[in-house]
Every structure is written in structure tokens, then in C-alpha cells.
Motif scaffolding. Structure first.
Motif, PDB file in Angstrom:
ATOM      1  N   UNK A  89       0.764  -1.141  -0.228  1.00  0.00           N
ATOM      2  CA  UNK A  89      -0.324   0.181  -0.450  1.00  0.00           C
ATOM      3  C   UNK A  89       0.766   1.333  -0.126  1.00  0.00           C
ATOM      4  N   UNK A  90       1.671   1.134   0.072  1.00  0.00           N
ATOM      5  CA  UNK A  90       2.715   2.660   0.431  1.00  0.00           C
ATOM      6  C   UNK A  90       2.886   2.689  -1.223  1.00  0.00           C
ATOM      7  N   UNK A  91       3.694   1.434  -1.490  1.00  0.00           N
ATOM      8  CA  UNK A  91       4.517   1.913  -2.629  1.00  0.00           C
ATOM      9  C   UNK A  91       3.237   2.183  -3.153  1.00  0.00           C
ATOM     10  N   UNK A  92       2.104   1.616  -3.649  1.00  0.00           N
ATOM     11  CA  UNK A  92       1.789   1.796  -3.827  1.00  0.00           C
ATOM     12  C   UNK A  92       0.494   3.897  -4.620  1.00  0.00           C
ATOM     13  N   UNK A  93       0.591   3.883  -2.406  1.00  0.00           N
ATOM     14  CA  UNK A  93      -0.051   5.673  -3.096  1.00  0.00           C
ATOM     15  C   UNK A  93       1.548   6.541  -2.943  1.00  0.00           C
ATOM     16  N   UNK A  94       2.507   5.752  -3.345  1.00  0.00           N
ATOM     17  CA  UNK A  94       3.968   6.715  -3.796  1.00  0.00           C
ATOM     18  C   UNK A  94       3.372   6.622  -4.991  1.00  0.00           C
ATOM     19  N   UNK A  95       3.039   5.626  -5.628  1.00  0.00           N
ATOM     20  CA  UNK A  95       2.905   5.624  -7.005  1.00  0.00           C
ATOM     21  C   UNK A  95       2.223   6.378  -7.854  1.00  0.00           C
ATOM     22  N   UNK A  96       0.822   6.546  -7.397  1.00  0.00           N
ATOM     23  CA  UNK A  96      -0.294   6.598  -7.682  1.00  0.00           C
ATOM     24  C   UNK A  96       0.041   8.167  -7.374  1.00  0.00           C
ATOM     25  N   UNK A  97       0.383   8.958  -6.408  1.00  0.00           N
ATOM     26  CA  UNK A  97       1.065  10.305  -6.681  1.00  0.00           C
ATOM     27  C   UNK A  97       0.037  10.567  -5.324  1.00  0.00           C
TER      28      UNK A  97
END
Length: 97
Positions: A89-97
Motif C-alpha cells: 500500500x505504501x508503494x502504491x500510494x507513492x506511485x499514484x501520487x
């Protein structure tokens, strides 16, 4: 909520160091689960934790290299590699801005 848990979740990545035990005691090649053991390479994604708080938990995937090991003690560390999903979830939140 995610920001307050990030430092704790990032520590899950330390479990990935258990995968280094597979260097001294490799899993038997004839045991099933070779595909899951190959997923241990995703433990390198834990390096993202340097820049992305909480993403370091993905380093726990390194322990998947011990999945279905002939030693029950080492195999239990392999199952702990599933904690790497806590960093996604942390990586996805970073990738989605």
C-alpha cells in the motif's frame, strides 16, 4: 493512519535477512515450491524503503527463498515472508501520487 504505522511496518523488511540462511542451507531442488522461492528476489524492493516510508516492508519477501524448506525452522521464516505484502500500500500510494 498509514503515516503513523510506516516506521513500524518498515521494520518488517528485516525479516528478509532470514533468506540469507538459504545460502548456507539451500532448499532441496526436488521439493515443491520453487516458484514461490524465486519470489524471494522481490525482497530487493525493500530498498525502496530508503525513499518511501513503509515500503521497506517489501524486503520481507527475501525470506520467501526459504519457502517449503526441508528444515521446519527455516520453513517458518519463509512463511513470514508474506509480511512483505504490508509494504505494497505504501508503494502504491507513492506511485499514484
Amino acid at each position: 493512519m498509514l503515516d503513523t504505522l510506516a516506521p513500524i511496518v518498515g521494520l518488517f523488511g528485516l525479516i528478509g535477512f532470514a533468506g540469507l540462511a538459504g545460502i548456507k542451507n539451500p532448499a532441496d531442488k526436488t521439493r515443491p515450491g520453487a516458484g514461490v522461492r524465486l519470489l524471494g528476489i522481490f525482497g530487493l524492493a525493500g530498498l525502496a524503503g530508503i525513499w518511501i516510508p513503509g515500503a521497506g516492508a517489501m524486503g520481507a519477501a527475501g525470506a520467501l527463498g526459504l519457502w517449503n524448506h526441508q528444515s521446519a525452522k527455516l520453513a517458518s521464516w519463509g512463511k513470514a515472508g508474506l509480511l512483505s505484502l504490508a509494504g505494497v500500500p505504501y508503494l502504491l500510494r507513492w506511485a499514484l501520487g
